[in-house]
Motif scaffolding. Structure first.
Motif, PDB file in Angstrom:
ATOM      1  N   MET A 261       4.586  -1.785  -5.223  1.00 17.16           N
ATOM      2  CA  MET A 261       3.095  -1.479  -5.237  1.00 17.16           C
ATOM      3  C   MET A 261       2.463  -1.511  -3.975  1.00 17.16           C
ATOM      4  O   MET A 261       1.778  -0.578  -3.995  1.00 17.16           O
ATOM      5  CB  MET A 261       2.709  -2.742  -6.029  1.00 17.16           C
ATOM      6  CG  MET A 261       1.225  -2.759  -6.101  1.00 17.16           C
ATOM      7  SD  MET A 261       0.472  -1.518  -7.009  1.00 17.16           S
ATOM      8  CE  MET A 261       0.939  -2.217  -8.683  1.00 17.16           C
TER       9      MET A 261
ATOM     10  N   ASP B 298       3.014   2.285  -2.985  1.00 19.78           N
ATOM     11  CA  ASP B 298       2.054   3.087  -3.757  1.00 19.78           C
ATOM     12  C   ASP B 298       0.581   2.984  -3.257  1.00 19.78           C
ATOM     13  O   ASP B 298      -0.210   3.872  -3.236  1.00 19.78           O
ATOM     14  CB  ASP B 298       2.284   2.828  -5.473  1.00 19.78           C
ATOM     15  CG  ASP B 298       3.479   3.392  -5.969  1.00 19.78           C
ATOM     16  OD1 ASP B 298       4.267   3.951  -5.207  1.00 19.78           O
ATOM     17  OD2 ASP B 298       4.050   3.004  -6.936  1.00 19.78           O
ATOM     18  N   LEU B 299       0.318   1.749  -3.283  1.00 18.13           N
ATOM     19  CA  LEU B 299      -1.072   1.354  -2.681  1.00 18.13           C
ATOM     20  C   LEU B 299      -1.463   2.441  -1.206  1.00 18.13           C
ATOM     21  O   LEU B 299      -2.621   2.743  -1.153  1.00 18.13           O
ATOM     22  CB  LEU B 299      -1.528   0.209  -2.527  1.00 18.13           C
ATOM     23  CG  LEU B 299      -1.895  -0.737  -3.960  1.00 18.13           C
ATOM     24  CD1 LEU B 299      -1.938  -2.221  -3.734  1.00 18.13           C
ATOM     25  CD2 LEU B 299      -2.982  -0.016  -4.601  1.00 18.13           C
TER      26      LEU B 299
ATOM     27  N   LEU C 211      -8.278   4.525  -8.739  1.00 22.37           N
ATOM     28  CA  LEU C 211      -7.076   4.052  -8.542  1.00 22.37           C
ATOM     29  C   LEU C 211      -6.362   3.441  -9.571  1.00 22.37           C
ATOM     30  O   LEU C 211      -5.195   3.561  -9.655  1.00 22.37           O
ATOM     31  CB  LEU C 211      -7.567   2.657  -7.522  1.00 22.37           C
ATOM     32  CG  LEU C 211      -6.169   1.793  -7.172  1.00 22.37           C
ATOM     33  CD1 LEU C 211      -5.677   2.610  -6.250  1.00 22.37           C
ATOM     34  CD2 LEU C 211      -6.800   0.466  -6.346  1.00 22.37           C
TER      35      LEU C 211
ATOM     36  N   ASP D 262      -4.646   6.598 -11.145  1.00 18.67           N
ATOM     37  CA  ASP D 262      -3.413   7.164 -10.225  1.00 18.67           C
ATOM     38  C   ASP D 262      -2.371   6.128 -10.295  1.00 18.67           C
ATOM     39  O   ASP D 262      -1.199   6.680 -10.219  1.00 18.67           O
ATOM     40  CB  ASP D 262      -4.034   7.082  -8.647  1.00 18.67           C
ATOM     41  CG  ASP D 262      -4.862   8.216  -8.488  1.00 18.67           C
ATOM     42  OD1 ASP D 262      -4.975   9.168  -9.329  1.00 18.67           O
ATOM     43  OD2 ASP D 262      -5.562   8.164  -7.335  1.00 18.67           O
ATOM     44  N   LEU D 263      -2.797   4.812 -10.527  1.00 22.03           N
ATOM     45  CA  LEU D 263      -1.616   3.925 -10.757  1.00 22.03           C
ATOM     46  C   LEU D 263      -0.845   3.968 -11.973  1.00 22.03           C
ATOM     47  O   LEU D 263       0.262   3.922 -12.077  1.00 22.03           O
ATOM     48  CB  LEU D 263      -1.926   2.428 -10.602  1.00 22.03           C
ATOM     49  CG  LEU D 263      -2.318   1.970  -9.132  1.00 22.03           C
ATOM     50  CD1 LEU D 263      -2.926   0.555  -8.954  1.00 22.03           C
ATOM     51  CD2 LEU D 263      -1.001   1.988  -8.270  1.00 22.03           C
ATOM     52  N   ARG D 264      -1.629   4.537 -13.125  1.00 15.68           N
ATOM     53  CA  ARG D 264      -1.146   4.623 -14.217  1.00 15.68           C
ATOM     54  C   ARG D 264      -0.270   5.966 -14.386  1.00 15.68           C
ATOM     55  O   ARG D 264       0.942   6.018 -14.936  1.00 15.68           O
ATOM     56  CB  ARG D 264      -2.255   4.702 -15.330  1.00 15.68           C
ATOM     57  CG  ARG D 264      -2.855   3.426 -15.641  1.00 15.68           C
ATOM     58  CD  ARG D 264      -3.882   3.651 -16.696  1.00 15.68           C
ATOM     59  NE  ARG D 264      -3.231   2.919 -17.890  1.00 15.68           N
ATOM     60  CZ  ARG D 264      -3.517   2.697 -19.061  1.00 15.68           C
ATOM     61  NH1 ARG D 264      -4.429   3.624 -19.471  1.00 15.68           N
ATOM     62  NH2 ARG D 264      -2.879   2.229 -19.968  1.00 15.68           N
TER      63      ARG D 264
ATOM     64  N   ARG E 254       1.554   6.793 -11.995  1.00 16.90           N
ATOM     65  CA  ARG E 254       2.785   6.525 -11.149  1.00 16.90           C
ATOM     66  C   ARG E 254       3.758   5.742 -11.994  1.00 16.90           C
ATOM     67  O   ARG E 254       4.532   5.089 -11.651  1.00 16.90           O
ATOM     68  CB  ARG E 254       2.568   6.039 -10.040  1.00 16.90           C
ATOM     69  CG  ARG E 254       1.997   6.719  -8.876  1.00 16.90           C
ATOM     70  CD  ARG E 254       1.739   6.036  -7.758  1.00 16.90           C
ATOM     71  NE  ARG E 254       1.248   7.142  -6.594  1.00 16.90           N
ATOM     72  CZ  ARG E 254       1.952   7.772  -5.481  1.00 16.90           C
ATOM     73  NH1 ARG E 254       2.969   7.046  -5.153  1.00 16.90           N
ATOM     74  NH2 ARG E 254       1.606   8.392  -4.635  1.00 16.90           N
TER      75      ARG E 254
ATOM     76  N   TRP F 284       2.543   2.529 -13.366  1.00 17.31           N
ATOM     77  CA  TRP F 284       2.212   1.179 -13.243  1.00 17.31           C
ATOM     78  C   TRP F 284       1.406   0.915 -14.755  1.00 17.31           C
ATOM     79  O   TRP F 284       0.611   1.409 -15.211  1.00 17.31           O
ATOM     80  CB  TRP F 284       1.494   0.653 -12.133  1.00 17.31           C
ATOM     81  CG  TRP F 284       2.227   0.838 -11.047  1.00 17.31           C
ATOM     82  CD1 TRP F 284       2.435   1.967 -10.180  1.00 17.31           C
ATOM     83  CD2 TRP F 284       2.998  -0.041 -10.582  1.00 17.31           C
ATOM     84  NE1 TRP F 284       3.131   1.738  -9.072  1.00 17.31           N
ATOM     85  CE2 TRP F 284       3.710   0.489  -9.337  1.00 17.31           C
ATOM     86  CE3 TRP F 284       3.463  -1.398 -10.894  1.00 17.31           C
ATOM     87  CZ2 TRP F 284       4.512  -0.280  -8.608  1.00 17.31           C
ATOM     88  CZ3 TRP F 284       4.491  -2.138 -10.121  1.00 17.31           C
ATOM     89  CH2 TRP F 284       5.099  -1.782  -8.825  1.00 17.31           C
TER      90      TRP F 284
END
Length: 161
Positions: free
Chosen positions: A46, A49-50, A92, A95-97, A99, A101
């Protein structure tokens, strides 16, 4: 001459010096640490990715927390960064989804970093000879802002003594 005391045993071949080891290696030695190892790996992933998704000034001051019920906890160093993160929240999350998450929302918390002791004010000390030299120099100069500044500085250091 030996560096060991004659009363001590020489180091055995099986003993080896201890070095710092990666956390993942230490946690992988036994199955008892499997849940902790999974959490550490998730946090490291995480964080990577952040850092890729956030601007540099935010990435260095934001720490990820755990994902609970689709809500990711992010810890910002101070209120200004937390406000900026709130502006970036919709992008954010998307973008995380993308990837992979399982994040539906972000919960932003402020976790202040430890306060450092303020530095003491600088207190310059000048020897009597240095103050006398400044006085002599200020008297030799024609009237100017430099001459006034030197005279003030010399007077301040003469008064302290």
């Amino acid at each position: 001459m030996s560096r060991f005391s004659p009363f001590s045993r020489p180091p055995s071949k099986s003993s080896r010096p201890r070095y710092a080891q990666p956390v993942a290696e230490v946690l992988s030695r036994t199955d008892a640490f499997a849940p902790l190892r999974a959490g550490v790996e998730q946090m490291a992933s995480m964080r990577r990715d952040l850092q890729a998704l956030l601007p540099d000034y935010l990435a260095t001051s934001v720490e990820p927390g755990f994902i609970k019920d689709g809500q990711l906890a992010l810890f910002a160093a101070h209120n200004a960064l937390a406000a900026r993160l709130r502006h970036l929240e919709p992008r954010l999350v998307a973008d995380l989804r993308a990837r992979g998450w399982p994040v539906d929302s972000v919960r932003i918390r402020v976790r202040p970093q430890s306060v450092q002791d303020p530095k003491p004010p600088k207190q310059a000390r000048m020897s009597p000879a240095g103050a006398a030299a400044l006085i002599a120099l200020s008297e030799d100069l024609p009237p100017s802002p430099l001459q006034e500044a030197l005279a003030k500085m010399a007077a301040r250091h003469v008064r302290k003594r």
